[in-house]
Design a protein around this motif. Structure first.
Motif, PDB file in Angstrom:
ATOM      1  N   ASP A  85      -2.058   7.364 -12.155  1.00 20.35           N
ATOM      2  CA  ASP A  85      -2.447   7.908 -10.853  1.00 20.35           C
ATOM      3  C   ASP A  85      -1.235   8.154  -9.954  1.00 20.35           C
ATOM      4  O   ASP A  85      -1.305   8.961  -9.024  1.00 20.35           O
ATOM      5  CB  ASP A  85      -3.402   6.950 -10.143  1.00 20.35           C
ATOM      6  N   ASN A  86      -0.149   7.460 -10.231  1.00 16.50           N
ATOM      7  CA  ASN A  86       1.106   7.672  -9.488  1.00 16.50           C
ATOM      8  C   ASN A  86       0.914   7.571  -7.975  1.00 16.50           C
ATOM      9  O   ASN A  86       1.475   8.367  -7.217  1.00 16.50           O
ATOM     10  CB  ASN A  86       1.700   9.044  -9.839  1.00 16.50           C
ATOM     11  N   GLU A  87       0.123   6.600  -7.537  1.00 14.19           N
ATOM     12  CA  GLU A  87      -0.158   6.483  -6.108  1.00 14.19           C
ATOM     13  C   GLU A  87       0.646   5.360  -5.476  1.00 14.19           C
ATOM     14  O   GLU A  87       0.115   4.491  -4.794  1.00 14.19           O
ATOM     15  CB  GLU A  87      -1.659   6.314  -5.882  1.00 14.19           C
ATOM     16  N   GLY A  88       1.918   5.366  -5.685  1.00  7.16           N
ATOM     17  CA  GLY A  88       2.805   4.385  -5.107  1.00  7.16           C
ATOM     18  C   GLY A  88       4.215   4.948  -5.035  1.00  7.16           C
ATOM     19  O   GLY A  88       4.496   6.016  -5.591  1.00  7.16           O
ATOM     20  N   PRO A  89       5.093   4.283  -4.316  1.00  7.03           N
ATOM     21  CA  PRO A  89       4.907   2.984  -3.671  1.00  7.03           C
ATOM     22  C   PRO A  89       4.239   3.108  -2.302  1.00  7.03           C
ATOM     23  O   PRO A  89       3.990   4.200  -1.806  1.00  7.03           O
ATOM     24  CB  PRO A  89       6.346   2.485  -3.511  1.00  7.03           C
ATOM     25  N   LYS A  90       4.002   1.976  -1.711  1.00  2.42           N
ATOM     26  CA  LYS A  90       3.401   1.915  -0.387  1.00  2.42           C
ATOM     27  C   LYS A  90       4.364   2.463   0.657  1.00  2.42           C
ATOM     28  O   LYS A  90       5.564   2.215   0.618  1.00  2.42           O
ATOM     29  CB  LYS A  90       3.033   0.463  -0.067  1.00  2.42           C
ATOM     30  N   ARG A  91       3.811   3.222   1.597  1.00  2.00           N
ATOM     31  CA  ARG A  91       4.572   3.731   2.727  1.00  2.00           C
ATOM     32  C   ARG A  91       3.756   3.527   4.008  1.00  2.00           C
ATOM     33  O   ARG A  91       2.527   3.444   3.959  1.00  2.00           O
ATOM     34  CB  ARG A  91       4.868   5.230   2.575  1.00  2.00           C
TER      35      ARG A  91
END
Length: 287
Positions: A85-91
């Protein structure tokens, strides 16, 4: 999802805030209000400014949609469950205020749109869409077993499946008018939003709305999937993809008014169906 048509995506739209940059609306509070909202706004060329001028008081917004206040919000996560999903890193990003509709776009909403505009979805034009295996009988599945998604064989390509016939040409939405519309592509979603004088939320806006103003939570309502043994969303229970126990009372979709999920008062931000956004998650969105 790299398919020319959508499987069970729904639409959630952004509508302009008076004196601000964005917002959204979908009305499901009654036929009288629905007619007022649709009248004069059924042209795909209608402008944001024209729609905004028709909305003159804060009460109208409060009844139709949810205000997501401007501020700093979490975008992405460091607790990645599905690597692809490649939903990182946190920002942490800044988001301007916008309004988001409280509910998913229902079959009733979309049917009104197609009646007024004679719009044909991409599934209508292509003549087929993909249907989940659980909603097809074994005899039919055997006949079309060569028409499946290679890496997700529980999705079958069914000729005649579309938003109005979700499981094939012999199916109907007559009894699920208050359920979310499915079999709409990203292009279909954008066309609907354009007709409404609106747009889809960006991924950043959607995440800001989904978390309800919180950070580092797993679900829109918190960190426990079943807080106090309550079902907060319509999700799969059982052995995927063969058996859904339906302990939440739904094998397929549920009415859009069910499952309020976060402190913003939004419904079905998790579960029920997948949701389209204007763009995909990317680190390029973060300056």
């Amino acid at each position: 999802m790299h398919l020319s048509i959508c499987l069970v995506w729904l639409i959630q739209i952004i509508f302009p805030l008076v004196g601000s940059d964005c917002g959204c609306s979908v009305n499901r509070n009654g036929e009288k209000d629905r007619n007022n909202l649709y009248s004069g706004n059924n042209n795909e060329q209608c402008s944001v400014e024209n729609i905004s001028d028709k909305v003159e008081d804060e009460q109208w917004y409060n009844e139709m949609m949810v205000l997501v206040p401007g501020g700093e919000y979490q975008y992405g996560t460091d607790d990645i469950v599905i690597e692809n999903d490649n939903e990182g890193p946190k920002r942490i990003v800044k988001v301007k205020s916008f309004f988001l509709d409280k509910y998913e776009v229902s079959n009733q909403d979309f049917k009104h749109f197609t009646r007024v505009t004679n719009y044909k979805t991409e599934a209508d034009i292509f003549g087929d869409s993909f249907v989940f295996a659980l909603f097809l009988n074994n005899t039919f599945k055997e006949k079309i077993k060569d028409f499946r998604v290679a890496q997700a064989t529980w999705w079958y390509k069914v000729f005649g499946a579309n938003w109005n016939h979700p499981f094939g040409p012999d199916s109907s939405i007559k009894d699920v008018m208050d359920h979310p519309v499915i079999h709409v592509s990203w292009n279909d979603a954008k066309a609907y939003c354009k007709w409404r004088g609106a747009r889809l939320p960006t991924e950043i806006e959607w995440e800001a709305a989904c978390r309800g103003g919180h950070q580092d939570i797993k679900y829109p309502w918190g960190n426990k999937l079943f807080p106090e043994r309550q079902y907060k969303a319509n999700i799969w229970q059982g052995t995927f993809p063969h058996h859904n126990s339906a302990k939440d009372n739904f094998v397929g979709t549920n009415p859009v008014e069910l499952f309020p999920q976060n402190d913003f008062g939004l419904h079905n931000m998790a579960g029920n169906v997948w949701e389209w956004t204007e763009d995909a998650w990317t680190e390029d969105d973060v300056s």
